[in-house]
Structure formats: C-alpha cells, structure tokens
Design a protein around this motif. Sequence first.
Motif, PDB file in Angstrom:
ATOM      1  N   VAL A   1       0.853  -1.189   0.000  1.00  0.00           N
ATOM      2  CA  VAL A   1       0.000   0.000   0.000  1.00  0.00           C
ATOM      3  C   VAL A   1       0.885   1.234   0.000  1.00  0.00           C
ATOM      4  O   VAL A   1       2.113   1.146   0.087  1.00  0.00           O
TER       5      VAL A   1
ATOM      6  N   THR B   1      -1.561   5.450   3.256  1.00  0.00           N
ATOM      7  CA  THR B   1      -2.490   4.478   3.840  1.00  0.00           C
ATOM      8  C   THR B   1      -1.967   3.974   5.177  1.00  0.00           C
ATOM      9  O   THR B   1      -2.726   3.824   6.144  1.00  0.00           O
TER      10      THR B   1
ATOM     11  N   ASP C   1     -10.431   0.634   4.195  1.00  0.00           N
ATOM     12  CA  ASP C   1     -11.046  -0.665   3.943  1.00  0.00           C
ATOM     13  C   ASP C   1     -10.587  -1.675   4.995  1.00  0.00           C
ATOM     14  O   ASP C   1      -9.389  -1.767   5.283  1.00  0.00           O
TER      15      ASP C   1
ATOM     16  N   THR D   1      -7.762  -3.923   3.991  1.00  0.00           N
ATOM     17  CA  THR D   1      -6.512  -3.173   3.867  1.00  0.00           C
ATOM     18  C   THR D   1      -5.943  -2.855   5.239  1.00  0.00           C
ATOM     19  O   THR D   1      -4.733  -2.971   5.472  1.00  0.00           O
ATOM     20  N   ARG D   2      -6.821  -2.437   6.166  1.00  0.00           N
ATOM     21  CA  ARG D   2      -6.365  -2.129   7.524  1.00  0.00           C
ATOM     22  C   ARG D   2      -5.699  -3.349   8.157  1.00  0.00           C
ATOM     23  O   ARG D   2      -4.633  -3.251   8.762  1.00  0.00           O
TER      24      ARG D   2
ATOM     25  N   ARG E   1      -4.299  -5.876   6.657  1.00  0.00           N
ATOM     26  CA  ARG E   1      -3.029  -6.156   5.970  1.00  0.00           C
ATOM     27  C   ARG E   1      -1.922  -5.232   6.487  1.00  0.00           C
ATOM     28  O   ARG E   1      -0.792  -5.668   6.711  1.00  0.00           O
TER      29      ARG E   1
END
Length: 346
Positions: free
Chosen positions: A27, A31, A43, A46-47, A49
């Motif tokens: 990312v 982010t 998301d 994503t958070r 990860r």
Amino acid sequence: MAKDTTAGGPVTRRGASQADVARIAGVSGQTVSRVANGARYVDPATRERVLTAMREVGYRPNRAARALRSGRFQSIGVIAFELSSVGTTHTLDAIAAAATETGYAINLLPVLDATQDAVRAAFDQLGEQAVDGIIILVETHRLDGVAVPEGLPVVVVDSSAQYDYPIVDNDQAHGARLATEHLLDLGHETVWHVAGPELSYSARRRRTSWQGTLEAHGRTVPPVLAGDWSTASGYEAGLRLADNEEVTAVFTANDQMALGLLRALHERGRRVPDDVSVVGFDDMEEAAYFWPPLTTVHQSFDEVGRGAVDALIREIQSGDHEHQEVLVPPRLVVRASTAAPRGTNA
C-alpha cells in the motif's frame, strides 16, 4: 533490538519505518499513516493487511511525533469516582471499547476520596499530560468550586451538570417512574422507597420522580428510608419495613440495596412477591439470579459510555463546544419479585 553482524562487528539495525510497512503490505505510505492514526475510512481488509505488516516488522507509530504533526495525541482523559459501583464499571468498559474502536487511548484517573482538592489535583494532572479531551464521571456536586481546565474538550456523564459542555446520562426520572407505575398498575395502594445518598444526583432524581408519580396518581407518599447504595443499608431498611403490615410494595434506588431488602423480608417471614413486591434499579448482572429474580430498571451504561466518547470526539475534531444533553431512556425488566397484592385480581 535486533543486530546485524558484519566485518566491523555487531551494529544496531535501524527501527522499522512506515516505508517498510507500506512495502510489505503493498500500500502507499499515506495508507499506513491513516491506519497508524486510527482513521475510520480505511477498507477493513486493507487495515488488517497493514496491521499485520506492522507486527511483522515490529513497527510502532511514534505518538509524540504524530502529535507534533497533527496537534493531537489520540488520547482521552477520564476522571472517575466510585470505581466499584455498577454504573461506573460498565460505563468505563463502554468508554474504553468505544475509544479503542476510534483509535484513542484512555488515561484513567480515579478520584478515590472525591474531595474538591482530589478532583482539582486530577484536573491538574491531566492538564500536564498529553490528552485531547476529558470525560468526567464524577457527580457534579463534587466539582463545586473546581475549575474545569480551559482549552480542552469536556463531556460530563451527569445530567445535573451546569457546565456549558455536552452531557450524557441515563434518564433517572423516567426509570423511577417506570418502577413506581409498574407497582401501582399491579394494584398496590402505594409504593415505599429506599433511597440512595442525599447528595447523589441520581438518588435525588429517582426519589423526586417516585414521589411525583405517586402524587400524580393521587396516592399517599410514605416516609422515605435513606440508604447509602450498599447491601447492608438495604438490609437495615428492610428490617424496618418488614414489621409494617401496610408495606406491600417497595422501590429501592439500586439493586444492591434491593438484595439486602430481600434478605430482611425473608428473615421476618414476609414472602416476596406474595406479601411484598420489590423493584430495584440498575439491572446488575446478578439481579436475574436473586431469589426471587429481581424486577428492576435496566440502565444502558453501554450507550452512555459510547455516547460520551462520540460527543467528545466530535468536539475534538470540530473544535466546537456546544452544550447539548443526551438522556438515554432506561427500560423496566419484569421478573418474579413483583406481583399483584394478595386478594386482588390485577
């Protein structure tokens, strides 16, 4: 800290950076920064990860550096009294959960003796620490003459507060009215009351509402028996009430006093609810396991705690200090400790 061995001997490896996290998580650095700062609009996948990558490389966000950049510490101060009480315990749990979900840490300062000097010292201590705002869980009569720190967002969990800050609380008067009307609707001529401490706002509101409800229904208002929230004080009041055959219904200002009352009635041979109906207040977890299971007023401590955090974060983010009052309505939980008086068909 991990070390690398080279020809020149062991050297300390530099700490993990946001760039390391971004590379592993796939990312952008922005982010990573948003996740580290607790921003909501990331998301969930994503958070997770990014958080996994942080744990993998041992990255720890630098709170001090972040505060210098943003002017915020992502920390909430909480001043609280009576940590052992049902209401305070559950409200603190909800505050901690809501704060964590929004990326804020909690700095709890208990005020054990609740004198004005102790409250003032707690304010001074929080003023020296890195907090973005304060939630006050101390009844406001204990704050008389104590200046709330200027320049910090504040939310008060006590609807008797006269400060120009957001206020969140359970609707004490509504709860007492529910309890009293429940007993009257069952057919009892009047309702006796075991009250909490005179200085307590919650106790006063419950007592005033009980009295007003009886008067609105044209009923006699019996003498009040004063307790101190403890089971022992409920027991002492129960011994006095048990000897009065006119007593058929009692509303106690909290569940702990109701527990003492139930024992006193049992010892004096007054059956509940056949001879005396009993209603408590709080709906503590154990209330369903009293004998008989206790009819009581359920307070939404979770909603109050989360509401306080939401109100404070709005203040922190907007910079606006608007006075507003949020009263959370309680609800009556009917169990086996209440029934129609003997000889009626209610």
